[in-house]
Design an enzyme around this catalytic site. Structure first.
Site, mmCIF file in Angstrom:
data_model
loop_
_atom_site.group_PDB
_atom_site.id
_atom_site.type_symbol
_atom_site.label_atom_id
_atom_site.label_comp_id
_atom_site.label_asym_id
_atom_site.label_seq_id
_atom_site.Cartn_x
_atom_site.Cartn_y
_atom_site.Cartn_z
ATOM 1 N N ASN A 31 11.805 7.819 2.544
ATOM 2 C CA ASN A 31 10.609 7.036 2.500
ATOM 3 C C ASN A 31 9.108 7.678 2.529
ATOM 4 O O ASN A 31 8.005 7.428 2.918
ATOM 5 C CB ASN A 31 10.529 6.176 3.842
ATOM 6 C CG ASN A 31 11.828 5.021 3.953
ATOM 7 O OD1 ASN A 31 11.939 4.488 2.997
ATOM 8 N ND2 ASN A 31 12.318 5.126 4.912
ATOM 9 N N HIS A 118 12.690 -6.807 9.677
ATOM 10 C CA HIS A 118 13.590 -5.486 9.716
ATOM 11 C C HIS A 118 14.349 -5.734 11.449
ATOM 12 O O HIS A 118 13.889 -6.598 12.290
ATOM 13 C CB HIS A 118 12.571 -4.229 10.163
ATOM 14 C CG HIS A 118 13.183 -3.071 10.321
ATOM 15 N ND1 HIS A 118 13.496 -2.678 11.479
ATOM 16 C CD2 HIS A 118 13.986 -2.287 9.403
ATOM 17 C CE1 HIS A 118 14.119 -1.248 11.282
ATOM 18 N NE2 HIS A 118 14.291 -1.165 10.189
ATOM 19 N N GLU A 162 7.045 -8.566 7.827
ATOM 20 C CA GLU A 162 6.393 -7.357 7.375
ATOM 21 C C GLU A 162 5.569 -7.563 6.207
ATOM 22 O O GLU A 162 5.358 -8.608 5.603
ATOM 23 C CB GLU A 162 7.596 -6.655 6.665
ATOM 24 C CG GLU A 162 8.740 -6.185 7.464
ATOM 25 C CD GLU A 162 9.810 -5.562 7.106
ATOM 26 O OE1 GLU A 162 9.676 -4.836 6.080
ATOM 27 O OE2 GLU A 162 11.106 -5.817 7.525
HETATM 28 C C1 LIG Z 1 10.005 -2.650 8.339
HETATM 29 C C2 LIG Z 1 10.604 -1.547 9.319
HETATM 30 N N1 LIG Z 1 10.003 -1.544 10.521
HETATM 31 C C3 LIG Z 1 10.422 -0.563 11.451
HETATM 32 C C4 LIG Z 1 11.081 0.382 11.159
HETATM 33 C C5 LIG Z 1 11.382 1.616 12.088
HETATM 34 O O1 LIG Z 1 10.921 2.627 12.086
HETATM 35 P P1 LIG Z 1 11.217 3.928 12.579
HETATM 36 O O2 LIG Z 1 12.137 4.535 11.286
HETATM 37 O O3 LIG Z 1 9.985 4.852 12.862
HETATM 38 O O4 LIG Z 1 12.047 3.854 13.736
HETATM 39 C C6 LIG Z 1 11.661 0.538 9.762
HETATM 40 C C7 LIG Z 1 12.619 1.648 9.486
HETATM 41 O O5 LIG Z 1 13.283 1.622 8.810
HETATM 42 C C8 LIG Z 1 11.260 -0.314 8.879
HETATM 43 O O6 LIG Z 1 11.739 -0.304 7.527
#
Ligand SMILES: Cc1ncc(COP(=O)(O)O)c(C=O)c1O
Length: 369
Positions: A31, A118, A162
């Protein structure tokens, strides 16, 4: 131990067994959309910060000895950059979402969540006390129907989406969701994880142009910003509620000050000319991919094959050609939608992406309809 062995065997039989593996070859999977993860300016900032005494660890919870200048400075910068009264920094985006959804909605409330939102949002809703209601993906009308059904039954309604979907690369109709939320006195919570740093003016996210009155957003520092952490941006009262009552915030060691410091430097880089140059390169790659695949034209491109095992085989064939692309299978994506997730980066050059398309083409007939 047999029970664990049996569970692992079932995963293998279904083609869903996963093993940890380090990245090798051309990165089409991380990412790191802006190429900040190893950016020389940020590496230099890290060295300077260590030498000038920025803490490697926080030493405790933010409410005890773990609160440091680097956290507060990042939060002030982020609140100003994203245009909210306040921001609160968590060690990960997962923790931030989990804190939001286990803390804000009470047992008198409901959370309407997009079917593709997510895992951290879903797990937070599941562990929290509010009624969770799944709505079909990006369906504002279905959301309105659900609100009408729930009105009178619950006190407060939250809508969780999202802005840019992590596995599908499509955008949410945010303005329509917010208008709906305003109309019914609901609160919209937008997870900007994959849009942070990339979308919106200067990378401020897809929701940056929306009015703030009924809006809470999560920005991720671990994706385009190249570091780690999650920033909840909201009104001063909401941040105060999180500080005072969010268990993942209170009962957890604060993120290292160094991590917070680098997140701020990444945001500053994102807002600079260099950030604009990187976003331009990324959008050229997005256009190139869109010409090949169609779709939303974002930096996340799903190539759906459907069958788990076949998707793994195609990923392996491409890895042998030197491209690091991974098979994404259930439960990360819905049953029958196993896919390659092509993730574009400002670091990628045109020729390399064309070469990837060339190697992918022979597998095209296997794609799901
Ligand atoms: C849409 C979304 N929200 C939250 C997260 C979580 O973030 P982090 O990787 O910083 O824990 C992710 C990670 O995969 C994500 O894709």
């Amino acid at each position: 131990m047999d029970q664990f062995r049996n569970r692992l065997d079932i995963l293998r039989e279904k083609g869903r067994y996963r093993a940890l593996k380090q990245g090798e070859g051309v990165d089409l999977t991380s990412n790191d959309y802006l190429g900040f993860r190893n950016h020389p300016a940020l590496r230099a900032e890290a060295v300077e910060a260590v030498e000038s005494g920025v803490g490697l660890g926080s030493g405790g919870s933010r409410l005890l000895r773990g609160n440091h200048e680097a956290h507060e400075s990042l939060e002030n910068f982020a609140a100003q950059f994203f245009g909210y009264e306040r921001a609160l920094y968590f060690a990960t985006g997962f923790q931030a979402n989990y804190a939001l959804f286990t803390t804000l909605p009470t047992r008198h409330d409901a959370v309407l969540f997009d079917s593709l939102v997510h895992a951290s949002v879903r797990d937070g809703i599941h562990a929290g006390q509010a009624k969770g209601v799944k709505i079909p993906h990006n369906d504002v009308n279905a959301c309105e129907d659900a609100i009408k059904r729930l009105r009178g039954e619950v006190q407060q309604i939250y809508i969780a989406v999202e802005s840019l979907y992590s596995m599908d690369g499509d955008f949410a109709p945010l303005a329509a969701f917010q208008e709906l939320a305003r109309q019914y006195g609901a609160t919209l919570i937008v997870d900007e994880a994959h849009a942070t740093g990339v979308s919106g003016e200067a990378g401020r996210g897809c929701a940056s142009a929306l009015p703030r009155d009924n809006l809470i957003v999560l920005h991720a520092c671990g994706k385009a910003l190249g570091g780690a952490g999650g920033l909840v941006c909201a009104s001063a009262e909401i941040i105060d509620i999180l500080v005072n009552t969010a268990r993942p915030f209170i009962f957890s060691t604060a993120p290292p000050p160094l991590q917070a410091h680098l997140a701020q430097k990444a945001l500053e880089l994102c807002a600079s000319e260099e950030g604009a140059v990187r976003r331009n390169s990324l959008s050229e790659r997005c256009e190139q991919a869109q010409q090949f695949f169609g779709g939303a034209g974002s930096h996340i491109v799903p190539i759906i094959f459907g069958d788990d095992q076949r998707t793994v085989e195609i990923a392996e064939a491409l890895q042998k050609k030197g491209f690091d692309i991974r098979a994404i299978r259930p439960p990360t994506v819905p049953e029958g939608t196993a896919r390659l997730r092509l993730s574009l980066s400002a670091n990628l050059d045109k020729g390399m992406l064309d070469r990837f398309f060339g190697h992918l083409a022979p597998h095209f007939q296997d794609r799901a309809a």
